[in-house]
Design an enzyme around this catalytic site. Structure first.
Site, PDB file in Angstrom:
ATOM      1  N   LYS A  73      18.038   7.467 -18.000  1.00 11.68           N
ATOM      2  CA  LYS A  73      16.805   7.226 -17.241  1.00 11.68           C
ATOM      3  C   LYS A  73      16.434   8.473 -16.446  1.00 11.68           C
ATOM      4  O   LYS A  73      17.291   9.079 -15.804  1.00 11.68           O
ATOM      5  CB  LYS A  73      16.984   6.058 -16.269  1.00 11.68           C
ATOM      6  CG  LYS A  73      17.270   4.741 -16.952  1.00 11.68           C
ATOM      7  CD  LYS A  73      17.546   3.631 -15.951  1.00 11.68           C
ATOM      8  CE  LYS A  73      17.842   2.327 -16.677  1.00 11.68           C
ATOM      9  NZ  LYS A  73      18.208   1.266 -15.729  1.00 11.68           N
ATOM     10  N   TYR A 133      10.031   5.265 -14.361  1.00 15.84           N
ATOM     11  CA  TYR A 133      11.171   5.839 -15.065  1.00 15.84           C
ATOM     12  C   TYR A 133      10.993   5.797 -16.568  1.00 15.84           C
ATOM     13  O   TYR A 133      10.433   4.884 -17.129  1.00 15.84           O
ATOM     14  CB  TYR A 133      12.488   5.198 -14.639  1.00 15.84           C
ATOM     15  CG  TYR A 133      12.632   3.716 -14.827  1.00 15.84           C
ATOM     16  CD1 TYR A 133      13.414   3.196 -15.856  1.00 15.84           C
ATOM     17  CD2 TYR A 133      12.034   2.823 -13.949  1.00 15.84           C
ATOM     18  CE1 TYR A 133      13.578   1.827 -16.009  1.00 15.84           C
ATOM     19  CE2 TYR A 133      12.195   1.463 -14.092  1.00 15.84           C
ATOM     20  CZ  TYR A 133      12.966   0.966 -15.127  1.00 15.84           C
ATOM     21  OH  TYR A 133      13.123  -0.387 -15.281  1.00 15.84           O
ATOM     22  N   ASP A 170      20.564 -10.120  -9.767  1.00 15.53           N
ATOM     23  CA  ASP A 170      21.315  -9.189  -8.929  1.00 15.53           C
ATOM     24  C   ASP A 170      22.291  -9.907  -8.000  1.00 15.53           C
ATOM     25  O   ASP A 170      23.367  -9.390  -7.722  1.00 15.53           O
ATOM     26  CB  ASP A 170      20.353  -8.294  -8.152  1.00 15.53           C
ATOM     27  CG  ASP A 170      19.548  -7.402  -9.091  1.00 15.53           C
ATOM     28  OD1 ASP A 170      19.968  -7.203 -10.251  1.00 15.53           O
ATOM     29  OD2 ASP A 170      18.486  -6.913  -8.668  1.00 15.53           O
TER      30      ASP A 170
END
Length: 183
Positions: A73, A133, A170
């Site tokens: 990335k 990104y 997450d």
């Protein structure tokens, strides 16, 4: 692309500072040049996808990686500021389990190269942040994995201002000791 490349404590992870040309009209800089990237940052990579996310203050995204089809990335912030974190997940590496954190902002125009084999995350420091990104492989949800953002074994020093805002994915991240990692 006039750039300054800074090696981090994880030698393969690089900070890229573009040369910015300012005048009375404003400013200009090359945000990406494949030839310069290959010469100064990393060779053998082709970017296949661009992503753009917007987050509000205290949103913490990650620590994400793909166990198959790992993605490199090239990340940057075009509005606001983030604390960007990378963790080495290559078991053979002398830096396995170590992390580096970098402040990226629209003001400093820094970019960060995150090679395949590393987990990636960021915490939004400003009221809002827009994060761009490029990736070297496509998203394969079936291979996505998440490390626990506050795993004591990692000991990441997040510059938190209150509680982080997390996705269900997450929150469910696993500790490094139980994570699938790269050989």
């Amino acid at each position: 692309m006039a750039i300054n490349v800074i090696t981090t404590a994880l030698p393969e992870v690089k900070i890229i500072e573009p040369k910015v040309f300012n005048d009375t009209r404003g400013s200009f800089f090359e945000s990406f040049n494949a030839r310069e990237f290959a010469v100064q940052v990393a060779t053998g990579f082709e970017f296949v996808q661009d992503n753009h996310s917007r987050s509000t203050k205290n949103v913490l995204r990650g620590l994400h990686y793909q166990i198959q089809h790992p993605q490199g990335k090239l990340v940057r912030v075009v509005a606001g500021a983030v604390f960007d974190v990378v963790v080495d997940l290559r078991r053979h590496s002398s830096h396995f389990g170590q992390w580096v954190g970098v402040h990226l902002s629209a003001d400093n125009r820094r970019q960060l190269w995150v090679p395949p084999g590393f987990a990636h995350s960021f915490l939004t420091l400003s009221a809002e942040a827009e994060f761009l990104y490029k990736t070297t492989d496509y998203c394969y949800p079936e291979y996505e994995r998440t490390l626990l953002w506050h795993d004591p074994e990692l000991g990441i020093a997040w510059p938190l201002d209150g509680e982080p805002v997390l996705s269900a994915k997450d929150i469910a991240g696993v500790r490094l000791a139980a994570a699938e990692v790269f050989a």
